[in-house]
Design a protein around this motif. Structure first.
Motif, short mmCIF file in Angstrom:
data_model
loop_
_atom_site.label_atom_id
_atom_site.label_comp_id
_atom_site.label_asym_id
_atom_site.label_seq_id
_atom_site.Cartn_x
_atom_site.Cartn_y
_atom_site.Cartn_z
N VAL A 142 -40.27 -30.95 -12.22
CA VAL A 142 -39.48 -32.17 -12.35
C VAL A 142 -40.13 -33.22 -11.47
O VAL A 142 -40.41 -32.98 -10.30
N VAL A 143 -40.40 -34.40 -12.05
CA VAL A 143 -40.97 -35.52 -11.30
C VAL A 143 -40.10 -36.73 -11.57
O VAL A 143 -40.16 -37.31 -12.65
N GLY A 144 -39.27 -37.09 -10.61
CA GLY A 144 -38.36 -38.20 -10.82
C GLY A 144 -37.43 -37.92 -11.98
O GLY A 144 -36.70 -36.92 -11.99
N ASP A 145 -37.44 -38.77 -12.99
CA ASP A 145 -36.59 -38.60 -14.16
C ASP A 145 -37.26 -37.82 -15.29
O ASP A 145 -36.72 -37.73 -16.38
N PHE A 146 -38.43 -37.30 -15.03
CA PHE A 146 -39.19 -36.60 -16.07
C PHE A 146 -39.31 -35.12 -15.75
O PHE A 146 -39.35 -34.72 -14.58
N ILE A 147 -39.40 -34.32 -16.81
CA ILE A 147 -39.65 -32.90 -16.64
C ILE A 147 -40.89 -32.49 -17.42
O ILE A 147 -41.29 -33.15 -18.38
N ILE A 148 -41.50 -31.42 -16.98
CA ILE A 148 -42.60 -30.78 -17.71
C ILE A 148 -42.16 -29.36 -18.01
O ILE A 148 -41.82 -28.61 -17.09
N LEU A 149 -42.16 -29.01 -19.28
CA LEU A 149 -41.80 -27.65 -19.68
C LEU A 149 -43.00 -26.74 -19.60
O LEU A 149 -44.15 -27.17 -19.67
#
Length: 483
Positions: A64-71
């Motif tokens: 999770v980076v700020g308001d973004f996620i990486i699956l």
């Protein structure tokens, strides 16, 4: 600190790294408006009683980076996309790729925080272009394309690509904003150069300076007037008889880029792409108005302004290109052959002949000297020269004039030219005076890299970042784990 050879290689290759980081389409992009812990999606066989012991983990949150996620699945999809786009992942480890994905999300998150502008229409155009490129790989089959990306329908595919492109474009704009005001002084360039140990200074390949003289067949006044009258007739048909501008464009326009689309283009006042004359006419029209015929380097046009949307102008145009007679083509060739003979006989220098007779206004006043479009100077590195230009000068000795060469562009326009290699610099170690512009570029790139590294270090500390335990063993170049 002295700059090592490996640092120079890093600087030279950094543009490729950032291009890879931002140009890749990451299928599987998702946004999150709240912090997401290490959750997983599970598939469970539907029965009267659910046996959770048989739940299968199919995806999870990698970061999770700020308001973004990486699956977790995004990492493999990223690799698949690189290969599908014709790239190579050889030598790129999962942790490196994951680190690039983290950087992209960090840029995108702060671009939103800083209100960096990205227009929806710009993103949609990018999606349209990419889908057309993908369809070329599936022989135009949308069904096969959707199967490849495991999508149910075209709209869901477009929606997902919209979010992907928006994230990537935000990241690009944020990075550009970080370095947009960075400049470098001559003293900084000198310091950069002096800090490189002499035995570690970069080697620049063989460079050539090339000049050319061109002769273009002249179109007769009768032919020009014939084209103008035809465009005026098109305009009269549309205004007086209700004919369709778009249909006329499809049937008659000689612009290969827009004819099939009814001559349509979208212009933006802040992003000049069209030729100056085209833009001036387009921006002077009222909605629904049709211009008088006007000339550009491509031929004669009429334009209609269909719609104004803020800074964007939807226009359509019809292009007609005057035909050159065979007599005019022969005259241009003979004219250039006579010029070549005068140069070879020593009656006139190549540079003076270019100023006197060349039809290429961009090079004429510089004695025919070509400008390298990449470096904006006169030097062409042999190993990076345009293959067509290289083929034309590879066998020329210094000071030798080529034979008269015929060129024909994609629209069928013919011109003739002669070439000369006016200077040659053999492969050499970097020299401050001779290679100042190249050294300046390297120094500026290093300064930008340091600015980006500083920005990343500060923003990583200030941004909510969570890395899943499966990826905490990665040896990141940035402090993503906040140790």
């Amino acid at each position: 600190m002295p700059l090592k050879t490996k640092n120079l290689k890093y600087i030279i290759n950094i543009k490729y790294c950032f291009t890879l980081c931002f140009a890749i389409i990451t299928v599987g992009f998702t946004t999150a408006q709240e912090i997401i812990e290490d959750e997983v999606k599970e598939t469970v066989k539907k029965t009267d009683s659910v046996d959770t012991s048989k739940a299968v983990k199919v995806d999870g949150v990698a970061a999770v980076v700020g308001d973004f996620i990486i699956l977790e699945s995004d990492i493999q999809k990223e690799k698949d996309q690189i290969k599908a786009s014709g790239g190579s992942i050889e030598g790129i480890e999962d942790c490196q790729l994951f680190g690039l994905m983290l950087e992209r999300k960090l840029y995108a998150h702060h671009a939103i925080q800083d209100s960096v502008p990205v227009s929806d229409s710009e993103i949609r155009k990018s999606v349209d272009y990419q889908i057309q490129q993908f369809l070329q790989q599936t022989n135009g089959s949308m069904k096969r394309l959707l199967e490849f990306y495991n999508k149910d329908d075209e709209q869901s595919f477009r929606d997902e690509m919209f979010e992907i492109n928006k994230s990537n474009l935000l990241a690009q704009r944020m990075q550009a904003k970080i370095v947009e005001e960075i400049e470098i002084t001559p003293e900084e360039v000198r310091t950069f150069y002096n800090n490189i140990p002499e035995d570690q200074r970069p080697t620049f390949g063989t460079e050539l300076k090339v000049a050319q003289i061109t002769a273009e067949p002249k179109v007769s006044e009768e032919e020009n007037q014939k084209i103008i009258n035809r465009l005026k007739q098109f305009k009269a048909d549309i205004i007086e008889r209700g004919a369709s501008f778009r249909s006329k464009a499809v049937l008659y326009s000689q612009d290969p880029g827009s004819a099939s689309k009814g001559g349509k283009y979208t212009l933006n006042r802040k992003q000049p792409r069209m030729v100056k004359e085209f833009r001036q006419v387009a921006f002077s029209l009222q909605e629904g108005e049709i211009s008088e015929p006007f000339k550009t380097d491509y031929g004669y046009h009429i334009i209609t302004l269909e719609k104004i949307r803020g800074q964007e102008y939807d226009v359509a145009h019809i292009l007609l290109t005057p035909k050159v007679s065979s007599e005019a083509i022969n005259e241009a060739k003979e004219r250039l052959e006579n010029v070549r003979k005068r140069i070879v006989d020593g009656d006139i220098s190549f540079a003076d002949a270019a100023r006197e007779v060349s039809d290429e206004k961009e090079t004429r006043n510089d004695g025919g000297q070509l400008i390298n479009p990449t470096t904006q100077d006169y030097n062409f590195e042999l190993t990076r020269m345009d293959p067509e230009l290289y083929a034309q000068i590879q066998n020329l000795k210094d000071g030798e004039v080529s034979l008269v060469l015929r060129e024909e562009d994609r629209t069928g326009n013919v011109k003739f030219k002669i070439l000369m290699v006016t200077d040659r610099i053999d492969e050499h170690k970097a020299d401050y005076a001779r290679d100042f512009l190249k050294i300046k570029d390297l120094a500026l790139e290093e300064k930008k890299i340091k600015a980006i590294e500083k920005w990343q270090s500060e923003k990583i500390v200030d941004t909510y970042i969570k890395i899943s335990k499966e990826h905490r063993d990665c040896d990141f170049s940035s402090n993503w784990l906040k140790k």
